[in-house]
Structures are given as C-alpha cells and as structure tokens.
Design an enzyme around this catalytic site. Structure first.
Site, PDB file in Angstrom:
ATOM      1  N   LYS A 180       0.812  -1.221   0.000  1.00  0.00           N
ATOM      2  CA  LYS A 180       0.000   0.000   0.000  1.00  0.00           C
ATOM      3  C   LYS A 180       0.844   1.270   0.000  1.00  0.00           C
ATOM      4  O   LYS A 180       0.475   2.279  -0.547  1.00  0.00           O
ATOM      5  CB  LYS A 180      -0.939   0.000   1.208  1.00  0.00           C
ATOM      6  CG  LYS A 180      -2.002  -1.079   1.105  1.00  0.00           C
ATOM      7  CD  LYS A 180      -3.228  -0.744   1.931  1.00  0.00           C
ATOM      8  CE  LYS A 180      -4.389  -1.661   1.643  1.00  0.00           C
ATOM      9  NZ  LYS A 180      -4.037  -3.101   1.702  1.00  0.00           N
ATOM     10  N   ARG A 252      14.623 -13.573   1.499  1.00  0.00           N
ATOM     11  CA  ARG A 252      13.905 -12.557   2.288  1.00  0.00           C
ATOM     12  C   ARG A 252      13.862 -12.986   3.760  1.00  0.00           C
ATOM     13  O   ARG A 252      14.138 -12.199   4.661  1.00  0.00           O
ATOM     14  CB  ARG A 252      12.498 -12.413   1.700  1.00  0.00           C
ATOM     15  CG  ARG A 252      11.572 -11.458   2.447  1.00  0.00           C
ATOM     16  CD  ARG A 252      10.354 -11.201   1.567  1.00  0.00           C
ATOM     17  NE  ARG A 252       9.202 -10.728   2.314  1.00  0.00           N
ATOM     18  CZ  ARG A 252       8.997  -9.446   2.645  1.00  0.00           C
ATOM     19  NH1 ARG A 252       9.892  -8.529   2.340  1.00  0.00           N
ATOM     20  NH2 ARG A 252       7.900  -9.088   3.297  1.00  0.00           N
ATOM     21  N   HIS A 275       6.079  -5.217   6.334  1.00  0.00           N
ATOM     22  CA  HIS A 275       5.003  -5.989   6.975  1.00  0.00           C
ATOM     23  C   HIS A 275       3.997  -5.008   7.564  1.00  0.00           C
ATOM     24  O   HIS A 275       4.374  -4.129   8.332  1.00  0.00           O
ATOM     25  CB  HIS A 275       5.564  -6.828   8.142  1.00  0.00           C
ATOM     26  CG  HIS A 275       6.245  -8.073   7.703  1.00  0.00           C
ATOM     27  ND1 HIS A 275       7.203  -8.716   8.453  1.00  0.00           N
ATOM     28  CD2 HIS A 275       6.121  -8.821   6.571  1.00  0.00           C
ATOM     29  CE1 HIS A 275       7.628  -9.792   7.806  1.00  0.00           C
ATOM     30  NE2 HIS A 275       6.985  -9.871   6.661  1.00  0.00           N
ATOM     31  N   TYR A 284      10.096 -14.362  13.160  1.00  0.00           N
ATOM     32  CA  TYR A 284      11.551 -14.477  13.155  1.00  0.00           C
ATOM     33  C   TYR A 284      12.118 -14.524  14.569  1.00  0.00           C
ATOM     34  O   TYR A 284      13.075 -15.231  14.831  1.00  0.00           O
ATOM     35  CB  TYR A 284      12.183 -13.336  12.351  1.00  0.00           C
ATOM     36  CG  TYR A 284      11.708 -13.343  10.924  1.00  0.00           C
ATOM     37  CD1 TYR A 284      12.105 -14.355  10.054  1.00  0.00           C
ATOM     38  CD2 TYR A 284      10.814 -12.391  10.440  1.00  0.00           C
ATOM     39  CE1 TYR A 284      11.638 -14.410   8.749  1.00  0.00           C
ATOM     40  CE2 TYR A 284      10.345 -12.432   9.140  1.00  0.00           C
ATOM     41  CZ  TYR A 284      10.756 -13.444   8.298  1.00  0.00           C
ATOM     42  OH  TYR A 284      10.283 -13.501   7.013  1.00  0.00           O
TER      43      TYR A 284
END
Length: 303
Positions: A180, A252, A275, A284
């Site tokens: 976005k 990534r 994110h 992670y």
C-alpha cells in the site's frame, strides 16, 4: 417438502447476499466468490445436520461448524476466513430481518499458528551469492539481483518490478513500491557495487528498447519474469550444492533472521520488510528463540 422449501429459501438468501456484496458493497469478484463459497459450504453442512431454517442457528451451530472444519484438516487460516465470511453473511441477514441476532458476534476464530520459514545459514548465503560469475552479462545481472535481494529483503515480485529510477546507487538505497505504501530500504556496499557494475556496464547491452524502464531485463531485453527468476535461483542452488530447498522467499526470510541475530530490532525489520502487521515479523524472533534453545541444548554442560 418443508425441508426442501427451507433449503430453497436458504439458497435464495445466498444469491441475494452475493448480489448485495457485488452491487452495493462493490467487493471484488475474488472476494465475493470466496464469501459465496464459504457460505454455500456452511449451508450444505447445515442441510447435512438437518437444519433448514437459518433463523434457528445459534452460536453453538457456528462453533460446531468451525470445529468440524478443523477436524476435516482445514488450515487455521481457512477457518478464520470462513468465520469472517459468516460474520458478514449474518450481518446481511440481520439487516434484512431474517435473523434477530448475529450468532457470530464475539466469536473468536481459532488461533492461527504462523509457520516458521526456512532460512539459510550465513555460510549458505555466501555460497549462493558467490555462484554468479562476473565474466558475462548474465552473470553480472544475476549477481546484482541476488545481492540486492539479500541486502534489502524485498519480495521477488518487488525485485522484478523495480525500475531504474527506483534505485539510488550513490546514496545506497532502493525505493520499493510494493504493497500500500512505498518504503525506502538501505543496501550495503556489496549490493551497491554489484548493482553499479550491472547498471553501468551491462544493462544498456541487454535492453533492446531505450525506453525500457525495468531495472532487470531478460535476454530478450524485456522485464524479467517471476518464473525467470525462479529458474535462475534453482540453478544457482544446484551448482552451489546447497541442500536446503531455496524458494524466492528464502533470501527474504534469511535477511530478516540474520538482521535479528545481529541485534536489529523488530520494528526496524518490520519497516524494511513492509510488513503491515508486527505479528508477521515476530515469526523471526520465535525462530531465534527456538534456535537459542537448540544452541543451549548442544553447548551447555548441564543442559
């Protein structure tokens, strides 16, 4: 016959609901299709359990259905999406006076456990990035792509959508327009050098049309495709002899995990990766925690 009448009525409501979502709420075709599929499956489940009147359904009916989906082995994400579809459907039914209350209100979807992604070790990343050789145009291009992907953690779709104007080599950053909002991501000197080499010495010989804006082009001079990149990464994995299965997302994930391992904070990583939700980034840290336990178990004399 009353059973048949009840089912016909329920199917009619689904048709009305789909028209409402399309014509009044202007939802995309995909969204409407997915809502319709979820609701239709729910209706046929009701039919199988002898329920023919939607107004007689309760919170228990819906909970039983969600549990049934779980028992059938549906993914938690599917169960959550189904609940969202039913919520929207019951709201429509309430507004139309078919049901008196919305049995989905205050219902919690089952917890979605995010899968821990596969990552490469530092050595494996080095090995992979060493594979493209700087002896021909294709090798120089591939080196720049892999270095940039690992240096910035951008998605493969974002990598192949980069235009020349999105890269600022002197200032060492990339502007990424995926999602976005756009984000600016720094890159290290190895990615910068590889990119500079490609832009100054190779790209102009690979493009056929001087108006081409794509940063990375294929041998025909057009923008490289996702499939093209996929084949390329598989090829380098093969010649590097890396056992871990590498997907376009592996670099990534490795980028994020290695940053975290070396002390970067979650919010900075979230921003660099684009994110929208920190819970995506928290995967992670869960991974690091499980890794820490592993290291402790192997190394501590009293473990």
């Amino acid at each position: 016959d009353s059973k048949l009448g009840g089912m016909n009525k329920m199917n009619t409501y689904v048709k009305e609901y789909t028209s409402f979502m399309t014509d009044i709420r202007h939802k995309s075709l995909n969204t409407v299709e997915s809502y319709k599929r979820d609701v239709t499956q729910y209706i046929s489940y009701l039919d199988g359990t002898g329920v023919t009147d939607i107004s007689s359904t309760t919170k228990t009916t819906i909970l039983s259905y969600l549990l049934y989906l779980q028992k059938e082995g549906r993914a938690s994400s599917t169960v959550s999406r189904t609940l969202a579809s039913l919520r929207s459907y019951y709201l429509f039914m309430m507004q139309n006076g078919v049901v008196k209350s919305n049995p989905t209100s205050n219902l919690e979807a089952p917890h979605v456990e995010k899968k821990i992604p596969k990552i490469l070790s530092g050595e494996e990343v080095e090995l992979l990035l060493e594979q493209p050789k700087n002896c021909d145009n294709k090798g120089i291009r591939d080196k720049a792509m892999l270095e940039l992907l690992y240096a910035t953690g951008i998605r493969v779709s974002e990598l192949i959508n980069l235009d020349v104007s999105d890269v600022n080599v002197p200032m060492s950053f990339v502007r990424c327009k995926g999602g976005k909002k756009e984000r600016i991501i720094p890159m290290g000197h190895q990615a910068k050098d590889a990119l500079e080499n490609y832009i100054n010495n190779v790209r102009k010989y690979m493009v056929k049309d001087e108006n081409e804006t794509a940063l990375f082009v294929n041998c025909s001079g057009a923008r490289l495709s996702r499939q093209g990149f996929w084949k390329l990464i598989k090829y380098y994995q093969h010649i590097a002899g890396i056992e871990t299965d590498i997907t376009p997302h592996t670099l990534r994930h490795s980028f994020a995990a290695h940053l975290l391992e070396n002390g970067a904070d979650l919010h900075s990583i979230q921003e660099m990766m684009g994110h929208a939700d920190i819970s995506s980034t928290q995967v992670y840290s869960r991974m690091m925690n499980s890794k820490i336990k592993d290291v402790y178990a192997k190394a501590h004399p009293r473990a």
